[in-house]
Design an enzyme around this catalytic site. Structure first.
Site, mmCIF file in Angstrom:
data_model
loop_
_atom_site.group_PDB
_atom_site.id
_atom_site.type_symbol
_atom_site.label_atom_id
_atom_site.label_comp_id
_atom_site.label_asym_id
_atom_site.label_seq_id
_atom_site.Cartn_x
_atom_site.Cartn_y
_atom_site.Cartn_z
ATOM 1 N N HIS A 1 -11.391 0.257 -29.033
ATOM 2 C CA HIS A 1 -10.620 0.017 -30.251
ATOM 3 C C HIS A 1 -11.527 -0.169 -31.455
ATOM 4 O O HIS A 1 -11.119 0.130 -32.582
ATOM 5 C CB HIS A 1 -9.717 -1.204 -30.072
ATOM 6 C CG HIS A 1 -8.480 -0.931 -29.282
ATOM 7 N ND1 HIS A 1 -7.206 -1.224 -29.746
ATOM 8 C CD2 HIS A 1 -8.304 -0.377 -28.063
ATOM 9 C CE1 HIS A 1 -6.311 -0.868 -28.829
ATOM 10 N NE2 HIS A 1 -6.955 -0.358 -27.803
ATOM 11 N N PRO B 1 -5.002 6.271 -30.512
ATOM 12 C CA PRO B 1 -4.141 7.085 -29.647
ATOM 13 C C PRO B 1 -2.915 6.274 -29.242
ATOM 14 O O PRO B 1 -3.011 5.070 -28.962
ATOM 15 C CB PRO B 1 -5.042 7.377 -28.434
ATOM 16 C CG PRO B 1 -6.431 7.276 -28.981
ATOM 17 C CD PRO B 1 -6.386 6.188 -30.005
ATOM 18 N N ASP C 1 -12.497 2.082 -10.468
ATOM 19 C CA ASP C 1 -12.583 3.183 -9.504
ATOM 20 C C ASP C 1 -11.747 4.354 -10.012
ATOM 21 O O ASP C 1 -11.358 4.389 -11.181
ATOM 22 C CB ASP C 1 -12.113 2.727 -8.117
ATOM 23 C CG ASP C 1 -10.696 2.148 -8.137
ATOM 24 O OD1 ASP C 1 -9.923 2.439 -9.079
ATOM 25 O OD2 ASP C 1 -10.353 1.388 -7.197
#
Length: 316
Positions: free
Chosen positions: A63, A160, A244
Site C-alpha cells: 500500500h 487495485p 505458501d
C-alpha cells in the site's frame, strides 16, 4: 579527450550532487551494521503476539509503494487527517502492521550507532521481507537506501480494487513497470491474512458470482451474512499464517475470496501463471521475490526530496 576514469568520476559526482540514491544491499553496512537483525527481532516479537502482524506488515509495504512510491508516506499522520491512512481504501489495513514497523523503528533507534540514520521506508521494506520469511516463505537481500517522503494525502491513494477485472488490475500494475507475472505473484501475498466482508458481500448478494464454487459461496455466506458487518472477515486461504502457494490452488477450485483474486484464473491471460504457481511453489517464490524487489524500487525518494524521519508518523 577526457580519460575514461575522469568521465566516470564526473558522472558519479553528478549523481551525488543531484541527491540521487542508488539502492544497494549493503547501504547500511557501515552506518547501522546490526540493522537487519534489529528489524527481524522486532518483527518476530510482534508475530509472537498476534498472528495478523505478518499479513498486515506485508500489506503495508504494498500500500505504501503503489502510492507515491516506497517512501513510508503511508505512515504519516497529518494534523488535519488528510493523509493516506484516512483514505477509505486504507481503512481496512490492520493496526498490527503499523505497530510492527514502529516497533522495528524503535529497536533500530535504540542502537546508538543507528539512531535517526535509517529511513522508515527501508524499515518497512525489511519488515515486509521478514514477515514473509518468518511465515515460511522465501527470503532475499533487500535493496536499501530509500529516503522518507514528506507528503501524504488521502487523494493520492489509487489502489487495485477488490472488484477490478484483469484489464483494470493490469493497468494499475503496468504503470509501475510491473508485468502480468509480477501482478499474479504479488497477489499471492493473499496467502497470508484475511479480508473484510465489505469486499466479499458484493459477490454473494443479491446473487452469487458465477465464478464462485457454489459450496464455497455457501460457506462465505455463513461468514458474511447479507446484513453487512464490516468488522467480520474471511481468510484468504486455508493456511492463513503460512506463506505458501495454497492461494493459487484455491483459485483453480473457484475459491478465490475476492473477485480480483478469482479473475486471475478466470482470465486466460493470467490462468497459465496461476497454474504454474499452483503446481510449483518454488516457481512462485522465485517470481514473488523478483516482484517484491521491483515493487521496492518504485519512485524512491532521495536526499534531495526526502529525509530520514525521526518519528515515522510525522515529517521532521
Amino acid at each position: 579527450m577526457k580519460k575514461p576514469q575522469l568521465v566516470l568520476l564526473a558522472s558519479l559526482l553528478a549523481i551525488l550532487c543531484s541527491g540521487a540514491t542508488a539502492l544497494n544491499e549493503t547501504y547500511y553496512a557501515n552506518i547501522c551494521p546490526n540493522l537487519e537483525s534489529l528489524v527481524q527481532g522486532a518483527v518476530r516479537g510482534m508475530m509472537s503476539t498476534t498472528n495478523i502482524a505478518a499479513a498486515a506488515t506485508l500489506r503495508l509495504f504494498f500500500h505504501d509503494c503503489i502510492v507515491q512510491g516506497c517512501d513510508a508516506s503511508i505512515l504519516i499522520q497529518n494534523p488535519n487527517g488528510d493523509d493516506e491512512q484516512h483514505n477509505f481504501d486504507n481503512q481496512f489495513l490492520r493496526a498490527d502492521g503499523y505497530r510492527t514497523v514502529l516497533a522495528a523503528k524503535a529497536a533500530v533507534d535504540a542502537d546508538p550507532q543507528c539512531t535517526n540514520k535509517v529511513s522508515c521506508a527501508d524499515i518497512i521494506a525489511l519488515a515486509a521481507r521478514d514477515a514473509v520469511f518468518l511465515s515460511g516463505g522465501p527470503t532475499w537481500k533487500v535493496e536499501l537506501g530509500r529516503f522518507d517522503g514528506k507528503i501524504s494525502t488521502a487523494s493520492s491513494v489509487d489502489l487495485p480494487g477488490a472488484s477490478d477485472n484483469y484489464d483494470k488490475l493490469m493497468s494499475r500494475f503496468s504503470v509501475h513497470n510491473l508485468t502480468p507475472t509480477d501482478m499474479v505473484a504479488l497477489s499471492g501475498a493473499h496467502t497470508l491474512g484475511a479480508t473484510s466482508c465489505f469486499h466479499v458481500n458484493p459477490r454473494l448478494y443479491p446473487t452469487i458470482d458465477p465464478n464462485l464454487d457454489p459450496g464455497f459461496a455457501s460457506q462465505l455466506q455463513g461468514q458474511c451474512p447479507a446484513a453487512l458487518n464490516v468488522n467480520s472477515f474471511v481468510f484468504f486461504d486455508n493456511t492463513v499464517i503460512t506463506f505458501d502457494n495454497d492461494y493459487f490452488k484455491q483459485l483453480q477450485q473457484k475459491k478465490g475470496v475476492l473477485s480480483s483474486d478469482e479473475i486471475l484464473y478466470v482470465d486466460s491471460r493470467s490462468q497459465s501463471i496461476v497454474d504454474k504457481f499452483a503446481a510449483n511453489q518454488a516457481d512462485f517464490f522465485t517470481a514473488f521475490v523478483d516482484a517484491m524487489k521491483k515493487l521496492g524500487r518504485i519512485d524512491v525518494k532521495t536526499a534531495a526530496d526526502g529525509e530520514i524521519r525521526k518519528d515515522c508518523r510525522f515529517t521532521n
